[in-house]
Design an enzyme around this catalytic site. Structure first.
Site, PDB file in Angstrom:
ATOM      1  N   ASP A   1      23.629  34.657  29.850  1.00  0.00           N
ATOM      2  CA  ASP A   1      23.370  35.927  30.547  1.00  0.00           C
ATOM      3  C   ASP A   1      24.371  36.165  31.666  1.00  0.00           C
ATOM      4  OD1 ASP A   1      20.589  36.449  29.273  1.00  0.00           O
ATOM      5  OD2 ASP A   1      20.405  34.449  30.112  1.00  0.00           O
TER       6      ASP A   1
ATOM      7  N   LYS B   1      11.387  44.484  25.497  1.00  0.00           N
ATOM      8  CA  LYS B   1      12.575  44.270  24.671  1.00  0.00           C
ATOM      9  C   LYS B   1      12.438  45.181  23.465  1.00  0.00           C
ATOM     10  CE  LYS B   1      13.488  39.555  26.166  1.00  0.00           C
ATOM     11  NZ  LYS B   1      13.268  38.113  25.916  1.00  0.00           N
TER      12      LYS B   1
END
Ligand code: PGA
Length: 526
Positions: free
Chosen positions: A281, A436
């Protein structure tokens, strides 16, 4: 008129031909008069000229061409897909959705959902290519039956388009079309709908939600990576910073970027340059093994950047990844692990409670296994205060900060699945949703999930994926759905910055109308 197809790189996945206006095949055989009459051309041109005259347009030719373009029907003419690679180098689906007027491109990461999720990605039956992750089958499906189903539909009708996509996949877990393929098409249609209405994407999404859009989310910026997203021994997946005290989104990103760079210096000084490598990330991944060591580094960086009190901390434990049976293995990545150090759910509650009493932690995501409803409930019900009692009294007296208990965010616990969200609301096993979209499949369902969370007065954190593409859709989704929070990784790497940078543009567009969620990051309602 047909546009000849370029051969596809994927056998049997040729992009469908552009659909033609009915009767156009016979146009060549018509006389000029017949042609003019069939298309009502004299009347339409006269109307456009009259409109230009009425408006006294500075550039009448431009005015007339825009006027006539708007008069063309809003219609999807074909949907073409291709295989691209995501930020981890794994295959992802990209879609070009053609309308009468333009082409709209979108891509979606795979669901990457834990076992038991309601949806799945389609990956190729033929397993040898790209480590069994190729999406050529999805591309064929989109170019075939998905395109056939959507051609002729109005791109502004998002719910109908999404329903048409869903109707094509009645399989359990959506394994026929796959959530990855569905979402890419759904997002492309949403972009086309916004373009057709001539409004920004976030505005179109806000219309679909039925609200106005002016709120910029607080970014949950990843600064340290661990868990399965990095090769160090830190068991938890992410340490994030939330610049809640910024005056606007631009300043939030400035604060995040400065802190990130100070953190790099601190890690370099303490552990050497090779510890400044980053995880999936974009957070730094020094070889630390304890959560407190990571939090101490971040606190030192916030201090060096001069943002004490204005930046809060969050962690994503992603505890499903280190759950073994009913216990938690905090040494799950260590080569020297003893196997003796497994923690019970109650031990984990102790550990998190201790962290909350020592650090300005405002949010913990996925603190337990995806199926550990018992400890999730026990922990959420504690409603831990995020600041030490002395600070709590100070904040209370000064009124400087909204006083709230710790936010407990459900990621794997919920999988963005309406049934699991419902259960979590009823049982109070968390009080915020990690949204998500790739775990849901369509824009309409993602919006429904946000509504479900907001109806329960939960926080909503719109999230990227750790293997993501350069599509910035979730930035517009976070604004359009007034989520209040967005998690898109570190302030570096293209696939992360494309989301944050889009939010900078949106804020600029809002001008004085824009509102940074700031202290209201958990309760934005508009
Ligand atoms: P995932 O994680 O895409 O690996 O599920 C993303 C996140 O939770 O930040």
């Amino acid at each position: 008129v047909t546009i000849p197809n370029k051969p596809s790189r994927i056998a049997g996945a040729e992009c469908p031909e552009r659909s033609v206006v009915s009767g156009a095949d016979h146009a060549a055989a018509m006389s000029v008069q017949e042609y003019l009459e069939k298309h009502l051309l004299p009347r339409k041109i006269e109307e456009a000229v009259n409109a230009a005259v009425r408006a006294k347009a500075a550039d009448p030719v431009l005015f007339i061409s825009t006027h006539m373009r708007r008069a063309a029907p809003a219609v999807i003419t074909r949907v073409c897909a291709r295989q691209i690679l995501d930020s981890r180098g794994a295959p992802a689906v990209e879609v070009d959705l053609h309308t009468n007027k333009a082409v709209h491109r979108a891509s979606a990461a795979g669901p990457g959902a834990p076992e038991g999720a309601a949806v799945d990605a389609t990956r190729d039956v033929e397993k040898r290519r790209l480590l069994a992750k190729a999406v050529a089958d999805s591309v064929r499906l989109i170019n075939g039956k998905v395109s056939e189903a959507l051609v002729g539909m109005d791109p502004q009708q998002q719910a109908q388009i999404d329903q048409a996509i869903m109707d094509l996949d009645k399989a359990h877990h959506r394994t026929e079309v796959g959530a990855n393929a569905m979402l890419a098409v759904s997002i492309a249609a949403c972009k086309a709908g916004a373009a057709e209405k001539e409004v920004p994407l976030y505005k179109h999404i806000a219309d679909l939600v039925g609200k106005s859009a002016t709120t910029l989310p607080v970014p949950a910026i990843t600064v340290i990576n661990g868990g399965t997203h990095a090769g160090n021994n830190l068991p938890i997946q992410e340490i994030m910073i939330l610049p809640i005290g910024a005056k606007n989104f631009e300043e939030a990103m400035q604060m995040g970027s400065e802190t990130y760079h100070h953190l790099k210096d601190i890690i370099w000084e303490k552990y050497g340059s090779d510890s400044c490598n980053i995880g999936d990330d974009g957070g730094f991944a020094p070889n630390i093994s304890s959560i407190t060591e990571g939090l101490d580094l971040v606190i030192a960086a916030i201090d060096r950047a001069g943002y004490n009190g204005r930046i809060k901390l969050a962690i994503d434990a992603a505890a499903t990844d280190f759950c073994v049976g009913k216990k938690y293995d905090l040494e799950f990545k260590s080569a020297k692990k003893s196997g003796q150090n497994f923690k019970t759910g109650d031990d984990m509650i102790e550990i998190y409670s201790q962290l909350c009493s020592e650090y300005p932690l405002v949010s913990i995501e996925q603190p337990f296994d995806k199926d550990d409803w018992e400890h999730s409930k026990k922990f959420t019900t504690l409603e831990l205060c995020q600041v030490p009692i002395v600070l709590f009294i100070f904040y209370l007296l000064s009124g400087a900060h909204a006083i709230m208990h710790l936010q407990v965010v459900g990621d794997d616990l919920l999988m963005s699945d309406p049934e699991r969200i419902k259960r979590a609301v009823n049982e109070y096993t968390c009080d915020a949703l990690t949204l998500k979209a790739s775990q849901v499949g369509t824009v309409t369902e993602a919006i429904e999930a946000v509504k479900q969370a907001k109806d329960a007065h939960w926080g909503v954190m719109v999230s990227h994926r750790s293997g993501d593409t350069d599509d910035s859709f979730i930035a517009d989704l976070a604004v359009g759905a007034a989520a209040g929070q967005i998690k898109a990784g570190a302030p570096c790497r293209g696939e992360c910055l494309t989301k944050y940078n889009q939010l900078l543009r949106i804020e600029e567009e809002f001008g004085s109308e824009g509102v940074y969620a700031g202290e209201n990051w958990r309760t934005t309602a508009s």
